[in-house]
Design a protein around this motif. Sequence first.
Motif, mmCIF file in Angstrom:
data_model
loop_
_atom_site.group_PDB
_atom_site.id
_atom_site.type_symbol
_atom_site.label_atom_id
_atom_site.label_comp_id
_atom_site.label_asym_id
_atom_site.label_seq_id
_atom_site.Cartn_x
_atom_site.Cartn_y
_atom_site.Cartn_z
ATOM 1 N N GLY A 603 0.993 -1.148 -0.204
ATOM 2 C CA GLY A 603 0.035 0.178 -0.474
ATOM 3 C C GLY A 603 1.031 1.165 0.074
ATOM 4 O O GLY A 603 2.292 1.279 0.006
ATOM 5 N N PHE A 606 -4.186 0.615 -3.363
ATOM 6 C CA PHE A 606 -4.763 -1.233 -4.201
ATOM 7 C C PHE A 606 -3.961 -1.351 -5.248
ATOM 8 O O PHE A 606 -3.477 -0.577 -5.883
ATOM 9 C CB PHE A 606 -5.848 -0.892 -4.233
ATOM 10 C CG PHE A 606 -6.394 -2.777 -4.275
ATOM 11 C CD1 PHE A 606 -6.545 -3.168 -3.049
ATOM 12 C CD2 PHE A 606 -5.645 -3.707 -5.377
ATOM 13 C CE1 PHE A 606 -7.045 -4.515 -2.634
ATOM 14 C CE2 PHE A 606 -6.721 -4.712 -5.076
ATOM 15 C CZ PHE A 606 -7.351 -5.392 -4.630
ATOM 16 N N ILE A 626 -2.836 -1.426 2.799
ATOM 17 C CA ILE A 626 -3.224 -1.275 1.919
ATOM 18 C C ILE A 626 -4.800 -0.516 3.095
ATOM 19 O O ILE A 626 -5.553 -1.054 3.863
ATOM 20 C CB ILE A 626 -3.856 -2.202 1.269
ATOM 21 C CG1 ILE A 626 -2.551 -3.418 0.243
ATOM 22 C CG2 ILE A 626 -4.786 -1.644 0.286
ATOM 23 C CD1 ILE A 626 -3.708 -4.241 -0.128
ATOM 24 N N ASN A 649 -6.125 -5.085 6.812
ATOM 25 C CA ASN A 649 -5.304 -3.643 6.075
ATOM 26 C C ASN A 649 -7.080 -3.160 6.116
ATOM 27 O O ASN A 649 -7.758 -3.173 7.000
ATOM 28 C CB ASN A 649 -5.638 -4.151 4.419
ATOM 29 C CG ASN A 649 -4.700 -4.686 3.685
ATOM 30 O OD1 ASN A 649 -2.965 -4.506 3.882
ATOM 31 N ND2 ASN A 649 -4.862 -6.492 3.886
#
Length: 689
Positions: A603, A606, A626, A649
Amino acid sequence: MACYFLEILFAILVLFLHTQLLPIHAFISSSQVKCIERERASLLNFKQGLIDHSGMLSTWRDDNIDCCKWRGIQCNNETGDVRILDLRGSKVHFLTGSINLTSLIDLKNMEYLDLSNNDDSGSTHLPQHMGSFKKLRYLNLSNVNFYGEIPYELGNLSKMEYLDLKGNSLSGAIPSQLGKLISLRFLDLSVNYYLQGEIPYHLGNLSHLKYLNLGFTLLSGAITFKVGNLPLLHTLRLGGNFDLTINGAKWLSSLSLLTTLGLDSLTNLAYSHHWLQIISELIPNLRELNLVRCSLSDKDVSSLFPSHSNLSTSLSILDLSDNMLTSSTFKLLVNHSHNLQALHFRGNNIVLSSPHYPNFPSLVVLDLALNNLTSSTILGNFNFSSTLRELYLEECSLTDTNFLVPSAFVGKSLTSLVTLDLSSNLLKSSTVFHLISNFTTSLHTLSLGGNLLEGPIPDGFGIVMNSLEVLSLSSNKLHGQIPASLGNIRSLQELLLRSNNLSGKISSLIKKFSMLSSLRILDLSNNRFTGEIPKSIGLLYELETLHLQENNLEGDIYELHFKNLSKLIDLDLTHNSLSLKFDTTWIPPFQLFNLGLASCKLGPSFPSWLQTQCRLSFLDISDAEIDDYVPDWFWNKLQSVSDLNMSHNSIRGTIPNLPIKLTVLTSPRTSAGSHIMGQSHVEWTPQEY
């Protein structure tokens, strides 16, 4: 003047010969004949449902007018109609998507169709219109994932000589109409686990049949063939729950040309003495006999090998794996099978507790895996043939004492041995490396994985064993650095060292391996390697599998690392301290099946390059820092994914209705917009919505 006249005469003769040969040349060359537009359109329609990541259909283009020049196509050089369509797949190059055979209906004159080893992820039925290809002689649809019943319309293909449907998910009964294929020479319906019912007696009409394989099915009942049926059969493989009747045995005895017989999982064979007697005495030319998983005892096998048995002189390959046999049968075969070239005994009760010296003078392959050989001295109890090339002793409870070298063996060598498998035993001492290199230096494959080996890999091992193609040392207790000598094994294709305590700088290690231009699989996972992955890893341009997970690697990875790795299909960098810094417009040179990047920094955006990966089956991008919305294109790429992990994430968005079978485990705050079913596993732990 005479010379001038001769020159003119010679010129006229050359011109005459050229004009006479022109029609022949025109027939040989397809440059003057182009494909039929109707068939070209049919092929382009067939292509539309396919996903081609390996470029198999790169020549199938609108701007490439002549389809006779497309890959996999051969046309009749006079008429231009398609006669051959050959798009067989391989491990690396294959098609996915929907294999729509109906779209080929206009190829009326096709004689040869091979779509084997591709993946019909659309799970398609074999269409009924298959019976429309009246001129088809060769049909190979093996390992394509077709399902449903075999269409009885195949019986209309009266010119068919070769029919291979193995390795699909076909179900139901074998249609009796296949008995109308009177030209058939080869029929393989094996590894279709849902085929059931009796073998239709109509197949007995196939008087030209030479090869019949019905193994690994649910077929049952009586074998309906009569004496005189299938007289040319040389290979017969059956597997199922058949009734081994006397009539069936009589038919078997009438197969005078039979050279290969495979009876898999026929557990009632042990109680069918008439079948055992027929096999032993009345099949004169049998070269290969496979009686795997038939619940045979020593007594049953002894009835196969009486002193007057044809098998004692004719047999070259014998597979008695996964029965209930002991050392008695092994000793029996020493005395009665002097011409054996391959003997498979894995999964029995062989002990060989007393001194024993087998002598198979012609033996090339010996498989004793999954037996208890703890009381044997491998180099003492066995008088190995000078022709032996493959020796399989995995999972035999072998310890270091089984490899003590008796004085009688000193000075001997096994120069012919190319494959040695000692995996999943109890070997501890690294002296086994020296022992192996002292007695055989021509090995191509050495498997020592799953033992208890301690200490370092000897420094000079790679110098002595310089013919190795496969070296497996995974799941041991080896430590220290990998010796530089392994980098000198130019023939090495697979190096498996996972789950040890090996250490060292990954950059130095890759430098050692930079000359291994044939290396396809490199597995260094779950060790203690450190440092940054060097860009020189791109020199290993034949790599298909790269596993570096569970180490202490760090640093940045750029596009340049993967520039030359176009054959990569399996990449795992999980649980290292790596940061992947790829440009948003990067298009990788590879198409991956498996990708593990857990705990790698991808990240905060994405990773957009994932939209180029259309063949993924496994994807783990958990704990990858991310912090972004999941783009719409991502959900469209999940058609082939069976295992997905995006947990830990800060991913936001809504899970759409997916046309695939996935199970999504979500947090209470997830906005799930579908009923998602199946067996796969997706972890989803978004942190804000």
